[in-house]
Motif scaffolding. Structure first.
Motif, PDB file in Angstrom:
ATOM      1  N   PRO A 139       0.841  -1.200   0.000  1.00  0.00           N
ATOM      2  CA  PRO A 139       0.000   0.000   0.000  1.00  0.00           C
ATOM      3  C   PRO A 139       0.879   1.255   0.000  1.00  0.00           C
ATOM      4  O   PRO A 139       2.000   1.232   0.536  1.00  0.00           O
ATOM      5  CB  PRO A 139      -0.772  -0.125   1.315  1.00  0.00           C
ATOM      6  CG  PRO A 139      -0.783  -1.579   1.638  1.00  0.00           C
ATOM      7  CD  PRO A 139       0.528  -2.114   1.114  1.00  0.00           C
ATOM      8  N   ASN A 140       0.372   2.320  -0.584  1.00  0.00           N
ATOM      9  CA  ASN A 140       1.185   3.532  -0.717  1.00  0.00           C
ATOM     10  C   ASN A 140       1.806   3.991   0.599  1.00  0.00           C
ATOM     11  O   ASN A 140       2.976   4.380   0.636  1.00  0.00           O
ATOM     12  CB  ASN A 140       0.322   4.670  -1.279  1.00  0.00           C
ATOM     13  CG  ASN A 140       0.032   4.477  -2.757  1.00  0.00           C
ATOM     14  OD1 ASN A 140       0.678   3.670  -3.429  1.00  0.00           O
ATOM     15  ND2 ASN A 140      -0.942   5.201  -3.261  1.00  0.00           N
ATOM     16  N   PHE A 141       1.042   3.945   1.685  1.00  0.00           N
ATOM     17  CA  PHE A 141       1.590   4.472   2.954  1.00  0.00           C
ATOM     18  C   PHE A 141       2.771   3.627   3.426  1.00  0.00           C
ATOM     19  O   PHE A 141       3.657   4.134   4.121  1.00  0.00           O
ATOM     20  CB  PHE A 141       0.512   4.586   4.041  1.00  0.00           C
ATOM     21  CG  PHE A 141       0.198   3.304   4.785  1.00  0.00           C
ATOM     22  CD1 PHE A 141      -0.674   2.379   4.257  1.00  0.00           C
ATOM     23  CD2 PHE A 141       0.778   3.051   6.023  1.00  0.00           C
ATOM     24  CE1 PHE A 141      -0.958   1.208   4.938  1.00  0.00           C
ATOM     25  CE2 PHE A 141       0.495   1.875   6.720  1.00  0.00           C
ATOM     26  CZ  PHE A 141      -0.373   0.951   6.168  1.00  0.00           C
ATOM     27  N   VAL A 142       2.813   2.356   3.063  1.00  0.00           N
ATOM     28  CA  VAL A 142       3.953   1.515   3.426  1.00  0.00           C
ATOM     29  C   VAL A 142       5.138   1.812   2.509  1.00  0.00           C
ATOM     30  O   VAL A 142       6.279   1.944   2.965  1.00  0.00           O
ATOM     31  CB  VAL A 142       3.588   0.021   3.383  1.00  0.00           C
ATOM     32  CG1 VAL A 142       4.766  -0.821   3.868  1.00  0.00           C
ATOM     33  CG2 VAL A 142       2.358  -0.267   4.233  1.00  0.00           C
ATOM     34  N   GLY A 143       4.849   1.968   1.227  1.00  0.00           N
ATOM     35  CA  GLY A 143       5.906   2.362   0.303  1.00  0.00           C
ATOM     36  C   GLY A 143       6.561   3.671   0.720  1.00  0.00           C
ATOM     37  O   GLY A 143       7.778   3.830   0.620  1.00  0.00           O
ATOM     38  N   GLU A 144       5.750   4.591   1.235  1.00  0.00           N
ATOM     39  CA  GLU A 144       6.276   5.883   1.674  1.00  0.00           C
ATOM     40  C   GLU A 144       7.285   5.733   2.816  1.00  0.00           C
ATOM     41  O   GLU A 144       8.247   6.496   2.908  1.00  0.00           O
ATOM     42  CB  GLU A 144       5.129   6.788   2.149  1.00  0.00           C
ATOM     43  CG  GLU A 144       4.278   7.371   1.033  1.00  0.00           C
ATOM     44  CD  GLU A 144       5.067   8.351   0.167  1.00  0.00           C
ATOM     45  OE1 GLU A 144       5.865   9.120   0.724  1.00  0.00           O
ATOM     46  OE2 GLU A 144       4.892   8.314  -1.063  1.00  0.00           O
ATOM     47  N   ILE A 145       7.031   4.762   3.692  1.00  0.00           N
ATOM     48  CA  ILE A 145       7.949   4.530   4.819  1.00  0.00           C
ATOM     49  C   ILE A 145       9.357   4.245   4.306  1.00  0.00           C
ATOM     50  O   ILE A 145      10.345   4.652   4.913  1.00  0.00           O
ATOM     51  CB  ILE A 145       7.464   3.324   5.667  1.00  0.00           C
ATOM     52  CG1 ILE A 145       6.142   3.633   6.350  1.00  0.00           C
ATOM     53  CG2 ILE A 145       8.520   2.911   6.699  1.00  0.00           C
ATOM     54  CD1 ILE A 145       5.497   2.413   7.023  1.00  0.00           C
ATOM     55  N   LEU A 146       9.434   3.556   3.179  1.00  0.00           N
ATOM     56  CA  LEU A 146      10.720   3.058   2.687  1.00  0.00           C
ATOM     57  C   LEU A 146      11.461   4.070   1.827  1.00  0.00           C
ATOM     58  O   LEU A 146      12.591   3.833   1.424  1.00  0.00           O
ATOM     59  CB  LEU A 146      10.502   1.764   1.894  1.00  0.00           C
ATOM     60  CG  LEU A 146       9.802   0.639   2.674  1.00  0.00           C
ATOM     61  CD1 LEU A 146       9.566  -0.554   1.773  1.00  0.00           C
ATOM     62  CD2 LEU A 146      10.626   0.232   3.887  1.00  0.00           C
ATOM     63  N   LYS A 147      10.814   5.183   1.512  1.00  0.00           N
ATOM     64  CA  LYS A 147      11.461   6.159   0.619  1.00  0.00           C
ATOM     65  C   LYS A 147      12.567   6.932   1.323  1.00  0.00           C
ATOM     66  O   LYS A 147      12.478   7.197   2.504  1.00  0.00           O
ATOM     67  CB  LYS A 147      10.402   7.121   0.072  1.00  0.00           C
ATOM     68  CG  LYS A 147       9.738   6.557  -1.179  1.00  0.00           C
ATOM     69  CD  LYS A 147       8.774   7.562  -1.780  1.00  0.00           C
ATOM     70  CE  LYS A 147       8.046   6.923  -2.981  1.00  0.00           C
ATOM     71  NZ  LYS A 147       6.871   7.714  -3.357  1.00  0.00           N
TER      72      LYS A 147
END
Lengths: 281, 281
Positions: free
Chosen positions: B273-281
């Motif tokens: 999910p986008n919010f999880v992808g954001e964590i990794l940026k």
């Protein structure tokens, strides 16, 4: 002093959240409505003692309920949402610019008013000119329409109390009649961990009505077990995929404010763990 | 009379489960160990007041921790598991017939004994001739090995108490040295809803050590928020996909008793999910 809200979700399992204050507590003609301010999740809407959503994670449920059907359908111009008086599903559906009109039929107008007062970011599009809010029983409303909608969404509470009739065969048949022949139907269908029989029953009914009926999942921390199901049905569109009509469409999270949904998440949410697949056999 | 177990998972949020009886309560040299019999989930193992697993849903965590790496690797002959004294990860890894040996290094031998007594279906493979159970601190154990293992799994408790050192850079570097050059490393890495900073930090470290580092998710009802993360790293194999070496392998749920994992679930669990992808940026 510590105050905790606690929801007994299954009789033998539940969640608890520490509360800063109770912002609203009342009984509407249909249900008990409470708004808490919580330390963990911000504001939280509770109907008949069950958490509906919180400020911090409402995006999951609303994006996955609203965006999957509107981007599986090539031209979702006219949408009906039954329940969902908070406006979250409306807000998400309108992220598809092809949507021209939404009828929101909420039996309890206090839910709309409470959301506008306490959850302005969720209710943000309820006053949009494309949206008509109707305070009526969705079951009765549906009976007046035939092949009228491109998409029908059932954004209901649990199948007890005012939403009980929204989980019955008559209602699903009535919705199928109100849907255009190439329309898409989506309903929230509870927890795969705790409501397997309900999911099985609903899917059996919807498979009779729609040749392409599929279950999909999303992770919602405040719902029982943290995993929630939706069932999508259509005679024309495959709801598992973003329609080719959106090739080149900018799904970037920045533009649409998408925090959960992406075209990849759309499809992968239909990939079911074995135990969920077993429910549907 | 009703007795409830309650876990305060974040300080401001938690779960509760109704208890039939307390089967065991003791303090080992490392931690507090409790086994409850619950109405909802059967038996439940609790270490230092945090739920580790329950009979009813342990399959999710153990399948997703164990099976993702063993089926991403073409020849996972020699495996090291640090933590996981319950035996659940061992049981899952052995579902790949290419696995020849597993070293299970559990700091607290009482966890092994308690699992064998109270969770026989989880501990079922601990006495298998391919398995060596070692009661030792995994941090010290690792230092003695170089390029020895095809797979290293970190099946730890939360990063407080005995497992604290299992979330540090030194430990990850030590594990990378003990791993063969084409090995796969997987660690449980807590909740994307509640432990974003931890996930970010671990992923930054692991990306330095492994060119192919990816986060994947699974739905576990008794963990905070119901959604859990694992991080997989390798210099050779892409952990997101079942290796071609298993073409023709029978993944049918019947044969291997798979209740969550399938090759399709394997890959889709890496779609974030986008919010999880954001964590990794």
């Amino acid at each position: 002093m510590e105050i905790w809200f606690s929801e007994n979700q299954t009789g033998n399992f539940g969640i608890k959240a520490r509360v800063k204050s109770v912002l609203l507590h009342e009984f509407s003609p249909f249900q008990e409505i409470t708004v808490y301010d919580t330390f963990e999740f911000g504001r939280m809407l509770v109907l008949d003692k069950a958490v509906m959503f919180t400020d911090k994670n409402e995006f999951v449920y609303h994006e996955m309920l609203g965006l999957v059907p509107v981007f599986a359908h090539a031209g979702p111009e006219n949408i009906l949402i039954i329940g969902g008086g908070d406006g979250g599903a409306v807000r998400e559906c309108l992220k598809n610019p092809r949507v021209k009109h939404i009828d929101l039929v909420e039996i309890d107008k206090r839910v709309v008013e409470v959301s506008e007062e306490f959850f302005p970011l969720i209710a943000s599009m309820l006053k949009d000119e494309r949206v008509r809010v109707i305070a009526e029983d969705g079951i009765e409303f549906l009976k007046r329409f035939n092949a009228a909608y491109d998409i029908i969404l059932i954004d209901s509470t649990d199948p007890v109390g005012p939403a009980e009739g929204l989980f019955k065969r008559d209602f699903y048949e009535s919705a199928a009649s109100a849907l255009k022949d190439d329309g898409i139907f989506v309903a929230q269908t509870e927890s795969p961990f705790f409501n397997a029989n309900l999911i099985r029953d609903i899917n059996m009914i919807l498979r009779e009505l729609y040749s392409k009926t599929y279950l999909y999942l999303a992770s919602i921390p405040v719902y029982p077990g943290g995993l929630w199901s939706f069932t999508a049905g259509s005679k024309a569109y495959d709801p598992r995929f973003v329609n080719r009509a959106y090739e080149g469409f900018d799904f970037s999270a920045e533009g649409l404010g998408l925090r959960y949904y992406s075209p990849e998440v759309h499809s992968s949410s239909f990939v079911l763990p074995n135990f969920v697949g077993e429910i549907l056999k």
